[in-house]
Design a protein around this motif. Structure first.
Motif, PDB file in Angstrom:
ATOM      1  N   GLN A 257      42.861 -17.708  -3.953  1.00  0.00           N
ATOM      2  CA  GLN A 257      43.922 -17.938  -3.254  1.00  0.00           C
ATOM      3  C   GLN A 257      43.871 -18.358  -1.757  1.00  0.00           C
ATOM      4  OE1 GLN A 257      46.793 -18.771  -4.297  1.00  0.00           O
ATOM      5  NE2 GLN A 257      47.715 -19.140  -2.200  1.00  0.00           N
ATOM      6  N   GLN A 258      42.736 -17.599  -1.117  1.00  0.00           N
ATOM      7  CA  GLN A 258      42.406 -17.966   0.232  1.00  0.00           C
ATOM      8  C   GLN A 258      42.009 -19.498   0.535  1.00  0.00           C
ATOM      9  OE1 GLN A 258      39.358 -14.897   0.858  1.00  0.00           O
ATOM     10  NE2 GLN A 258      40.836 -13.242   1.267  1.00  0.00           N
ATOM     11  N   ALA A 259      41.159 -19.826  -0.385  1.00  0.00           N
ATOM     12  CA  ALA A 259      40.715 -21.295  -0.269  1.00  0.00           C
ATOM     13  C   ALA A 259      41.913 -22.329  -0.405  1.00  0.00           C
ATOM     14  CB  ALA A 259      39.594 -21.456  -1.543  1.00  0.00           C
TER      15      ALA A 259
ATOM     16  N   ALA B 249      45.065 -21.428  -0.195  1.00  0.00           N
ATOM     17  CA  ALA B 249      46.017 -21.381   1.063  1.00  0.00           C
ATOM     18  C   ALA B 249      45.901 -22.365   2.229  1.00  0.00           C
ATOM     19  CB  ALA B 249      46.202 -19.835   1.512  1.00  0.00           C
ATOM     20  N   VAL B 250      44.622 -22.684   2.347  1.00  0.00           N
ATOM     21  CA  VAL B 250      44.085 -23.563   3.419  1.00  0.00           C
ATOM     22  C   VAL B 250      44.946 -24.860   3.220  1.00  0.00           C
ATOM     23  CG1 VAL B 250      42.263 -24.482   4.899  1.00  0.00           C
ATOM     24  CG2 VAL B 250      42.088 -22.136   4.146  1.00  0.00           C
TER      25      VAL B 250
ATOM     26  N   ARG C 164      32.826 -13.292  -3.040  1.00  0.00           N
ATOM     27  CA  ARG C 164      33.434 -13.378  -1.727  1.00  0.00           C
ATOM     28  C   ARG C 164      32.898 -14.004  -0.762  1.00  0.00           C
ATOM     29  NH1 ARG C 164      37.518  -9.109  -0.959  1.00  0.00           N
ATOM     30  NH2 ARG C 164      37.047  -7.372  -2.399  1.00  0.00           N
TER      31      ARG C 164
ATOM     32  N   THR D 106      36.160 -21.702   1.975  1.00  0.00           N
ATOM     33  CA  THR D 106      37.403 -21.777   2.902  1.00  0.00           C
ATOM     34  C   THR D 106      37.062 -21.985   4.341  1.00  0.00           C
ATOM     35  OG1 THR D 106      38.060 -19.804   1.199  1.00  0.00           O
ATOM     36  CG2 THR D 106      39.241 -20.143   3.396  1.00  0.00           C
TER      37      THR D 106
ATOM     38  N   GLN E 289      38.843 -24.998   6.149  1.00  0.00           N
ATOM     39  CA  GLN E 289      39.494 -24.905   7.399  1.00  0.00           C
ATOM     40  C   GLN E 289      38.950 -25.771   8.753  1.00  0.00           C
ATOM     41  OE1 GLN E 289      42.325 -22.777   7.851  1.00  0.00           O
ATOM     42  NE2 GLN E 289      42.515 -24.182   9.486  1.00  0.00           N
TER      43      GLN E 289
ATOM     44  N   GLY F  62      34.223 -17.714   0.663  1.00  0.00           N
ATOM     45  CA  GLY F  62      34.475 -17.650   2.323  1.00  0.00           C
ATOM     46  C   GLY F  62      33.938 -18.627   2.907  1.00  0.00           C
TER      47      GLY F  62
ATOM     48  N   VAL G 128      42.035 -13.471  -5.600  1.00  0.00           N
ATOM     49  CA  VAL G 128      42.185 -13.180  -3.991  1.00  0.00           C
ATOM     50  C   VAL G 128      41.485 -14.295  -3.381  1.00  0.00           C
ATOM     51  CG1 VAL G 128      41.864 -11.611  -2.192  1.00  0.00           C
ATOM     52  CG2 VAL G 128      42.734 -10.680  -3.999  1.00  0.00           C
ATOM     53  N   VAL G 129      39.976 -14.282  -3.713  1.00  0.00           N
ATOM     54  CA  VAL G 129      39.366 -15.387  -2.798  1.00  0.00           C
ATOM     55  C   VAL G 129      39.681 -16.849  -2.984  1.00  0.00           C
ATOM     56  CG1 VAL G 129      37.244 -13.777  -2.347  1.00  0.00           C
ATOM     57  CG2 VAL G 129      37.394 -15.302  -4.509  1.00  0.00           C
TER      58      VAL G 129
END
Length: 202
Positions: free
Chosen positions: A132-134, A136-137, A63, A70, A74, A67, A129-130
């Motif tokens: 997908q966060q990366a 998604a940016v 995470r 990501t 961003q 994080g 999940v993590v």
């Protein structure tokens, strides 16, 4: 922020660093909590004070690491927007940010890439999940590029975003393992040409 939470953060960072280095060297199963504590320079009880188990430590490490990745992607997109850059320039800046991250955290990146392909791990859902966060940016910037007419409306945004992230991860690991004499600028230039579609020589 009080000194206790600052100290706890610093301890966790030391544990993450120790864990990622040891696990990259000898694998998850072979790495013990004792070794992690010793490498971090803390008592074994400190590990269990911060994490219930070695598995939870590793899950939180994933995470934390993704994080950071990501956030750096961003930040690259935001900085480009602040300077009125195009969305394609933002994607180019994100590629560079990804390379800088991997150059700074090579052991973490190796672990992350290896774990992506395992299916029997306790932290598989956290990893998805993590990841997908990366991705998604990158998806957001691609979508804005399509909406603004910079990129073709025919592109598959989720797949293209995943391909861009994958390209950076794999190219960077190849660079570090097999072509370490190359500079970050050289690697970025090569990936930038791919992004801009200049590989065909047109």
């Amino acid at each position: 922020m009080d000194s206790t939470s600052t100290r706890r953060r610093a301890t966790r960072a030391k544990l993450y660093e120790a864990a990622v280095t040891l696990i990259a060297e000898q694998g998850f199963s072979a790495t013990t909590v004792d070794e992690i504590a010793e490498r971090a320079g803390v008592a074994k009880g400190t590990v269990y004070y911060n994490f219930k188990s070695k598995t939870e430590l590793f899950e939180e490490l994933l995470r934390f690491g993704v994080g950071l990745l990501t956030a750096s992607l961003q930040s690259a997109a935001d900085e480009t927007a602040e300077h009125d850059g195009t969305k394609v320039e933002a994607l180019d800046a994100m590629i560079r940010a990804g390379l800088v991250f991997i150059d700074r955290y090579p052991a973490f990146t190796q672990l992350y890439v290896a774990e992506l392909w395992r299916t029997n791990r306790a932290w598989q859902s956290t990893l998805l999940v993590v990841r997908q966060q990366a991705v998604a940016v990158v998806e957001t910037v691609l979508r804005e590029a399509v909406e603004g007419g910079e990129l073709s409306a025919e592109i598959d945004i989720p797949l293209t975003a995943a391909a861009l992230v994958g390209m950076v991860l794999v190219a960077a690991l190849d660079w570090q393992s097999f072509q370490p004499e190359r500079s970050l600028d050289e690697v970025h230039a090569a990936l930038s040409r791919l992004l801009h579609g200049r590989v065909s020589g047109r």
